[in-house]
Design a protein around this motif. Structure first.
Motif, PDB file in Angstrom:
ATOM      1  N   LEU A  19      32.136  31.321  45.261  1.00 12.92           N
ATOM      2  CA  LEU A  19      31.091  30.499  45.864  1.00 12.92           C
ATOM      3  C   LEU A  19      29.936  30.354  44.879  1.00 12.92           C
ATOM      4  O   LEU A  19      29.680  31.255  44.076  1.00 12.92           O
ATOM      5  CB  LEU A  19      30.577  31.158  47.139  1.00 12.92           C
ATOM      6  N   PRO A  20      29.210  29.250  44.948  1.00  3.33           N
ATOM      7  CA  PRO A  20      28.025  29.098  44.093  1.00  3.33           C
ATOM      8  C   PRO A  20      26.996  30.198  44.391  1.00  3.33           C
ATOM      9  O   PRO A  20      26.944  30.733  45.504  1.00  3.33           O
ATOM     10  CB  PRO A  20      27.478  27.728  44.483  1.00  3.33           C
ATOM     11  N   ALA A  21      26.177  30.512  43.422  1.00  2.00           N
ATOM     12  CA  ALA A  21      25.171  31.566  43.574  1.00  2.00           C
ATOM     13  C   ALA A  21      24.169  31.243  44.679  1.00  2.00           C
ATOM     14  O   ALA A  21      23.563  32.147  45.256  1.00  2.00           O
ATOM     15  CB  ALA A  21      24.447  31.786  42.250  1.00  2.00           C
ATOM     16  N   SER A  22      24.000  29.969  45.004  1.00  4.12           N
ATOM     17  CA  SER A  22      23.042  29.566  46.039  1.00  4.12           C
ATOM     18  C   SER A  22      23.503  29.913  47.454  1.00  4.12           C
ATOM     19  O   SER A  22      22.715  29.894  48.384  1.00  4.12           O
ATOM     20  CB  SER A  22      22.776  28.069  45.942  1.00  4.12           C
ATOM     21  N   VAL A  23      24.767  30.256  47.618  1.00  2.00           N
ATOM     22  CA  VAL A  23      25.297  30.578  48.945  1.00  2.00           C
ATOM     23  C   VAL A  23      25.056  32.055  49.242  1.00  2.00           C
ATOM     24  O   VAL A  23      25.445  32.930  48.459  1.00  2.00           O
ATOM     25  CB  VAL A  23      26.810  30.255  49.026  1.00  2.00           C
ATOM     26  N   GLU A  24      24.419  32.312  50.367  1.00  2.00           N
ATOM     27  CA  GLU A  24      24.159  33.692  50.776  1.00  2.00           C
ATOM     28  C   GLU A  24      25.408  34.270  51.424  1.00  2.00           C
ATOM     29  O   GLU A  24      25.975  33.681  52.333  1.00  2.00           O
ATOM     30  CB  GLU A  24      23.004  33.731  51.782  1.00  2.00           C
ATOM     31  N   VAL A  25      25.836  35.425  50.936  1.00  2.00           N
ATOM     32  CA  VAL A  25      26.944  36.137  51.567  1.00  2.00           C
ATOM     33  C   VAL A  25      26.377  37.339  52.304  1.00  2.00           C
ATOM     34  O   VAL A  25      25.480  38.015  51.805  1.00  2.00           O
ATOM     35  CB  VAL A  25      28.043  36.545  50.559  1.00  2.00           C
ATOM     36  N   ARG A  26      26.886  37.570  53.504  1.00  2.00           N
ATOM     37  CA  ARG A  26      26.365  38.631  54.367  1.00  2.00           C
ATOM     38  C   ARG A  26      27.438  39.684  54.598  1.00  2.00           C
ATOM     39  O   ARG A  26      28.627  39.369  54.590  1.00  2.00           O
ATOM     40  CB  ARG A  26      25.933  38.034  55.703  1.00  2.00           C
TER      41      ARG A  26
END
Length: 130
Positions: free
Chosen positions: A91-98
């Motif tokens: 995923l792009p770095a701009s996507v927050e993963v939780r």
């Protein structure tokens, strides 16, 4: 002769296990590995390919509790990306993963109104939950 075929067979079987990664099942990994191994080296190749494919599939199998937890996420998707979400791609770095509660080996994200299970170390999409 057999030993000359063994290395290419194992390499091809590992590459074929990419589809096992994408679908994340042991059975699919075994079937695809056997099919590829059989095409390369006949019956012996089927055995080796099936074994390698099953092992690769089992290694990436996601516990049902993780899938159920992510399926239960009902938050809206505030993140939209133009490129398609592809299993196996980061995923792009701009996507927050939780974090997935109780599972340190998995993260999740909601992108383009899709819930995704993500590898926390590589940010690669492991599974798309619709």
């Amino acid at each position: 002769m057999k030993s000359r075929l063994m290395f290419p067979l194992i390499a091809v079987s590992l590459l074929a296990s990419g589809s096992a990664f994408a679908q994340s099942t042991t059975a699919t990994g075994a079937v695809n590995g056997a099919r590829t191994g059989g095409a390369v080296a006949g019956p012996v190749g089927e055995i080796v390919g099936g074994t390698v494919g099953a092992a690769a599939g089992a290694a990436v199998e996601i516990p049902n509790a993780v899938i159920t937890s992510v399926e239960g996420v009902r938050e809206p998707s505030y993140v939209t990306i133009e490129e398609p979400v592809v299993v196996g791609e980061p995923l792009p770095a701009s996507v927050e993963v939780r974090p997935v509660p109780g599972y340190t080996d998995y993260r999740y994200a909601v992108v383009n109104n899709q819930r995704l299970i993500v590898d926390p170390h590589t940010r690669r999409v492991i599974r798309v939950i619709n």
